[in-house]
Write a protein that holds these residues in place. Structure first.
Motif, short mmCIF file in Angstrom:
data_model
loop_
_atom_site.label_atom_id
_atom_site.label_comp_id
_atom_site.label_asym_id
_atom_site.label_seq_id
_atom_site.Cartn_x
_atom_site.Cartn_y
_atom_site.Cartn_z
N MET A 1 0.82 -1.19 0.00
CA MET A 1 0.00 0.00 0.00
C MET A 1 0.87 1.26 0.00
SD MET A 1 -3.06 1.26 2.52
CE MET A 1 -2.22 0.83 3.99
N LYS A 2 1.99 1.23 0.71
CA LYS A 2 2.87 2.40 0.77
C LYS A 2 3.40 2.76 -0.61
CE LYS A 2 6.90 4.25 3.10
NZ LYS A 2 8.03 3.99 3.97
N GLY A 3 3.76 1.73 -1.40
CA GLY A 3 4.25 1.98 -2.76
C GLY A 3 3.18 2.59 -3.64
N ALA A 4 1.95 2.10 -3.52
CA ALA A 4 0.85 2.63 -4.31
C ALA A 4 0.57 4.08 -3.94
CB ALA A 4 -0.40 1.78 -4.12
N LEU A 5 0.65 4.39 -2.66
CA LEU A 5 0.42 5.77 -2.22
C LEU A 5 1.53 6.68 -2.74
CD1 LEU A 5 -1.26 7.77 -0.59
CD2 LEU A 5 0.09 7.16 1.41
N THR A 6 2.77 6.23 -2.69
CA THR A 6 3.88 7.04 -3.19
C THR A 6 3.74 7.28 -4.69
OG1 THR A 6 5.33 6.17 -1.47
CG2 THR A 6 6.39 7.17 -3.38
N ARG A 7 3.41 6.25 -5.45
CA ARG A 7 3.22 6.42 -6.89
C ARG A 7 2.10 7.41 -7.17
NH1 ARG A 7 4.34 0.91 -6.54
NH2 ARG A 7 2.14 0.36 -6.44
N PHE A 8 1.00 7.30 -6.42
CA PHE A 8 -0.11 8.24 -6.59
C PHE A 8 0.34 9.67 -6.29
CE2 PHE A 8 -3.25 10.80 -4.33
CZ PHE A 8 -4.15 11.03 -5.36
N ARG A 9 1.07 9.86 -5.20
CA ARG A 9 1.50 11.20 -4.81
C ARG A 9 2.38 11.83 -5.88
NH1 ARG A 9 3.73 11.80 1.05
NH2 ARG A 9 3.25 13.95 0.54
N VAL A 10 3.31 11.07 -6.41
CA VAL A 10 4.20 11.58 -7.45
C VAL A 10 3.40 11.98 -8.68
CG1 VAL A 10 6.04 10.94 -9.07
CG2 VAL A 10 6.25 10.36 -6.64
N MET A 11 2.50 11.10 -9.10
CA MET A 11 1.72 11.41 -10.31
C MET A 11 0.75 12.56 -10.09
SD MET A 11 2.87 9.96 -12.86
CE MET A 11 1.64 10.57 -13.97
N ALA A 12 0.23 12.71 -8.88
CA ALA A 12 -0.67 13.84 -8.60
C ALA A 12 0.08 15.16 -8.79
CB ALA A 12 -1.23 13.74 -7.19
N TYR A 13 1.31 15.22 -8.31
CA TYR A 13 2.11 16.44 -8.49
C TYR A 13 2.49 16.63 -9.95
CZ TYR A 13 2.56 17.75 -3.62
OH TYR A 13 2.29 18.18 -2.35
N VAL A 14 2.92 15.58 -10.61
CA VAL A 14 3.33 15.69 -12.01
C VAL A 14 2.15 16.14 -12.87
CG1 VAL A 14 4.12 14.37 -14.01
CG2 VAL A 14 5.24 14.06 -11.81
N VAL A 15 1.01 15.52 -12.68
CA VAL A 15 -0.18 15.90 -13.46
C VAL A 15 -0.60 17.33 -13.13
CG1 VAL A 15 -2.66 15.42 -13.71
CG2 VAL A 15 -1.01 13.57 -13.88
N GLY A 16 -0.52 17.71 -11.87
CA GLY A 16 -0.86 19.08 -11.49
C GLY A 16 0.04 20.11 -12.15
N VAL A 17 1.33 19.84 -12.19
CA VAL A 17 2.28 20.75 -12.84
C VAL A 17 2.01 20.82 -14.33
CG1 VAL A 17 4.71 21.08 -13.42
CG2 VAL A 17 4.06 20.55 -11.07
N SER B 1 -4.51 6.00 -9.56
CA SER B 1 -5.56 6.38 -8.62
C SER B 1 -6.55 5.24 -8.39
CB SER B 1 -6.31 7.62 -9.12
OG SER B 1 -5.45 8.72 -9.22
N VAL B 2 -6.94 4.58 -9.46
CA VAL B 2 -7.86 3.44 -9.33
C VAL B 2 -7.18 2.31 -8.56
CG1 VAL B 2 -9.07 1.64 -10.63
CG2 VAL B 2 -9.26 4.03 -11.34
N ASP B 3 -5.90 2.08 -8.84
CA ASP B 3 -5.16 1.05 -8.10
C ASP B 3 -5.18 1.35 -6.60
OD1 ASP B 3 -3.30 -1.17 -7.68
OD2 ASP B 3 -1.77 0.39 -7.39
#
Length: 100
Positions: free
Chosen positions: A1-17, A56-58
């Protein structure tokens, strides 16, 4: 779960930028007639947003989010600045052990 959360966090910032860059590219296209930036940033944002959706779905499946919470997080990648806010909320709720 920690890995999935980290991947989500990175992509949330990248997509936001990249969404903010897309807004700048749209302004340049329509205000200054410079459409080259839009031709580059648009497809890149689209590709990155697709990855954001999958991650996000993952995460939603792993953390058993509600349909409403999942939909709101998915939509957050389409509204400027909202993906940053959604990322913070997801991290807060996950730390508290509360599903979205």
């Amino acid at each position: 779960m920690k890995g999935a959360l980290t991947r989500f966090r990175v992509m949330a910032y990248v997509v936001g930028v990249f969404l903010l860059l897309l807004v700048v590219a749209m302004v340049l296209k329509y205000a200054a007639g410079m459409d080259q930036a839009m031709k580059v940033v648009g497809p890149v944002h689209g590709f990155l947003y697709a990855i954001y959706l999958v991650l996000s779905v993952d995460l939603a499946l792993k953390l058993r989010w509600s349909i409403k919470g999942t939909a709101l997080v998915l939509i957050a990648g389409t509204i400027p600045f909202l993906s940053f806010w959604a990322e913070r909320k997801v991290v807060e709720k996950t730390a508290q052990g509360v599903p979205l």
